[in-house]
Design a protein around this motif. Sequence first.
Motif, PDB file in Angstrom:
ATOM      1  N   TYR A  26       0.814  -1.151  -0.151  1.00 14.04           N
ATOM      2  CA  TYR A  26      -0.105  -0.145  -0.115  1.00 14.04           C
ATOM      3  C   TYR A  26       0.886   1.414   0.023  1.00 14.04           C
ATOM      4  O   TYR A  26       0.647   2.242  -0.779  1.00 14.04           O
ATOM      5  CB  TYR A  26      -0.920   0.153   1.217  1.00 14.04           C
ATOM      6  CG  TYR A  26      -1.523   1.312   1.566  1.00 14.04           C
ATOM      7  CD1 TYR A  26      -2.625   1.961   0.822  1.00 14.04           C
ATOM      8  CD2 TYR A  26      -0.878   2.123   2.477  1.00 14.04           C
ATOM      9  CE1 TYR A  26      -3.147   3.145   0.923  1.00 14.04           C
ATOM     10  CE2 TYR A  26      -1.302   3.462   2.638  1.00 14.04           C
ATOM     11  CZ  TYR A  26      -2.429   3.998   2.092  1.00 14.04           C
ATOM     12  OH  TYR A  26      -3.097   5.193   2.385  1.00 14.04           O
ATOM     13  N   LEU A  27       1.878   1.195   0.889  1.00 17.29           N
ATOM     14  CA  LEU A  27       2.658   2.481   0.869  1.00 17.29           C
ATOM     15  C   LEU A  27       3.461   2.703  -0.187  1.00 17.29           C
ATOM     16  O   LEU A  27       3.915   3.771  -0.663  1.00 17.29           O
ATOM     17  CB  LEU A  27       3.626   2.323   2.182  1.00 17.29           C
ATOM     18  CG  LEU A  27       2.833   2.460   3.531  1.00 17.29           C
ATOM     19  CD1 LEU A  27       3.928   2.199   4.755  1.00 17.29           C
ATOM     20  CD2 LEU A  27       2.260   3.832   3.811  1.00 17.29           C
ATOM     21  N   GLN A  30       1.742   4.588  -2.720  1.00 12.52           N
ATOM     22  CA  GLN A  30       1.273   5.958  -2.364  1.00 12.52           C
ATOM     23  C   GLN A  30       2.634   6.549  -2.436  1.00 12.52           C
ATOM     24  O   GLN A  30       2.539   8.154  -2.194  1.00 12.52           O
ATOM     25  CB  GLN A  30       1.229   6.074  -0.737  1.00 12.52           C
ATOM     26  CG  GLN A  30      -0.051   5.226  -0.371  1.00 12.52           C
ATOM     27  CD  GLN A  30      -1.474   5.827  -1.066  1.00 12.52           C
ATOM     28  OE1 GLN A  30      -1.661   7.144  -1.164  1.00 12.52           O
ATOM     29  NE2 GLN A  30      -2.263   5.082  -1.859  1.00 12.52           N
ATOM     30  N   ILE A  95       4.109   7.725   8.514  1.00 12.70           N
ATOM     31  CA  ILE A  95       3.100   7.760   7.634  1.00 12.70           C
ATOM     32  C   ILE A  95       2.142   9.031   7.938  1.00 12.70           C
ATOM     33  O   ILE A  95       2.099   9.624   8.880  1.00 12.70           O
ATOM     34  CB  ILE A  95       2.426   6.615   7.754  1.00 12.70           C
ATOM     35  CG1 ILE A  95       1.695   6.358   9.097  1.00 12.70           C
ATOM     36  CG2 ILE A  95       3.222   5.264   7.178  1.00 12.70           C
ATOM     37  CD1 ILE A  95       0.685   4.958   9.191  1.00 12.70           C
ATOM     38  N   THR A  98      -3.867  10.240   6.767  1.00 14.36           N
ATOM     39  CA  THR A  98      -4.635   9.627   5.616  1.00 14.36           C
ATOM     40  C   THR A  98      -4.198   7.982   5.688  1.00 14.36           C
ATOM     41  O   THR A  98      -5.059   7.312   5.561  1.00 14.36           O
ATOM     42  CB  THR A  98      -4.596  10.160   4.461  1.00 14.36           C
ATOM     43  OG1 THR A  98      -5.268  11.692   4.683  1.00 14.36           O
ATOM     44  CG2 THR A  98      -5.619   9.605   3.485  1.00 14.36           C
ATOM     45  N   GLN A  99      -2.984   7.962   5.366  1.00 18.99           N
ATOM     46  CA  GLN A  99      -2.269   6.726   5.249  1.00 18.99           C
ATOM     47  C   GLN A  99      -2.737   5.599   6.536  1.00 18.99           C
ATOM     48  O   GLN A  99      -3.031   4.624   6.397  1.00 18.99           O
ATOM     49  CB  GLN A  99      -0.818   6.697   5.125  1.00 18.99           C
ATOM     50  CG  GLN A  99      -0.658   7.096   3.722  1.00 18.99           C
ATOM     51  CD  GLN A  99       0.841   7.224   3.361  1.00 18.99           C
ATOM     52  OE1 GLN A  99       1.686   7.757   4.794  1.00 18.99           O
ATOM     53  NE2 GLN A  99       1.595   7.230   2.125  1.00 18.99           N
ATOM     54  N   GLU A 102      -6.283   4.767   6.433  1.00 16.63           N
ATOM     55  CA  GLU A 102      -6.534   3.579   5.378  1.00 16.63           C
ATOM     56  C   GLU A 102      -5.753   2.185   5.829  1.00 16.63           C
ATOM     57  O   GLU A 102      -6.482   1.263   5.503  1.00 16.63           O
ATOM     58  CB  GLU A 102      -5.962   4.070   3.941  1.00 16.63           C
ATOM     59  CG  GLU A 102      -6.649   5.315   3.458  1.00 16.63           C
ATOM     60  CD  GLU A 102      -6.271   6.018   2.272  1.00 16.63           C
ATOM     61  OE1 GLU A 102      -4.891   5.457   1.678  1.00 16.63           O
ATOM     62  OE2 GLU A 102      -6.884   6.625   1.524  1.00 16.63           O
ATOM     63  N   ARG A 191      -7.554  13.792   3.720  1.00 20.54           N
ATOM     64  CA  ARG A 191      -6.907  13.988   2.521  1.00 20.54           C
ATOM     65  C   ARG A 191      -7.525  15.266   1.960  1.00 20.54           C
ATOM     66  O   ARG A 191      -6.506  16.039   1.432  1.00 20.54           O
ATOM     67  CB  ARG A 191      -7.253  12.909   1.544  1.00 20.54           C
ATOM     68  CG  ARG A 191      -6.470  12.972   0.311  1.00 20.54           C
ATOM     69  CD  ARG A 191      -7.304  11.976  -0.699  1.00 20.54           C
ATOM     70  NE  ARG A 191      -6.673  10.421  -0.250  1.00 20.54           N
ATOM     71  CZ  ARG A 191      -7.664   9.474   0.085  1.00 20.54           C
ATOM     72  NH1 ARG A 191      -8.940   9.615   0.183  1.00 20.54           N
ATOM     73  NH2 ARG A 191      -7.225   8.587   0.492  1.00 20.54           N
TER      74      ARG A 191
END
Length: 194
Positions: A26-27, A30, A95, A98-99, A102, A191
């Motif tokens: 995921y990261l 991003q 992070i 928002t991260q 999520e 976000r």
Amino acid sequence: MATSTVDRPADLTVDAATLIRDIEQYLAQQAPRTAHPLVTKTTAQLVTEALQQPASETTTPAPELTAPARWLKILPNWTLAILPARRAHGAGRQITVTQHLELTALVLQQYGHHRGGLRSLSGRRCILGAQAVLYRLGYGDEHTAEEACRQIQNVLRRRGIDEPYHQWNDRSDRELDDVLLLIRDAANHSRDNA
């Protein structure tokens, strides 16, 4: 049925190493991209590669965890901080709020949803328990987690709900879908305000 609202197949177990892999994927999605479209690696990846030892001097990778995935899932959260996978990937990684939100949803999707405590004996988590997993794995810091809590609470207030989100989570009619919607609304709001 106060322990969970999600029925998961018996053969579906999620261990910490799998969760860390999914978080890292995921990261990576991003991560900021380089300026030139033909360059496929980020600047951070290029710097990391440049600082690595030459191939002839590389060390043997750490062996895979041999404990059953179920045991890793149900161990107390404090043990996550000492896992080899955590030290390799997550330790002290910053992070965004928002991260964090999520990834909280990701933990809940993989571990399952729980009401009435941070975690169930089978390893399912409430919202706060999922946030604790991220913190223990080294993703974000106290400030990130606290701001994520404020974002979740703000969404509830906009819905006319004044109770703390951990109490909202524990209501007997609370479903995983309700929880994920709340967290994703908070992530979208975060976000938008970033």
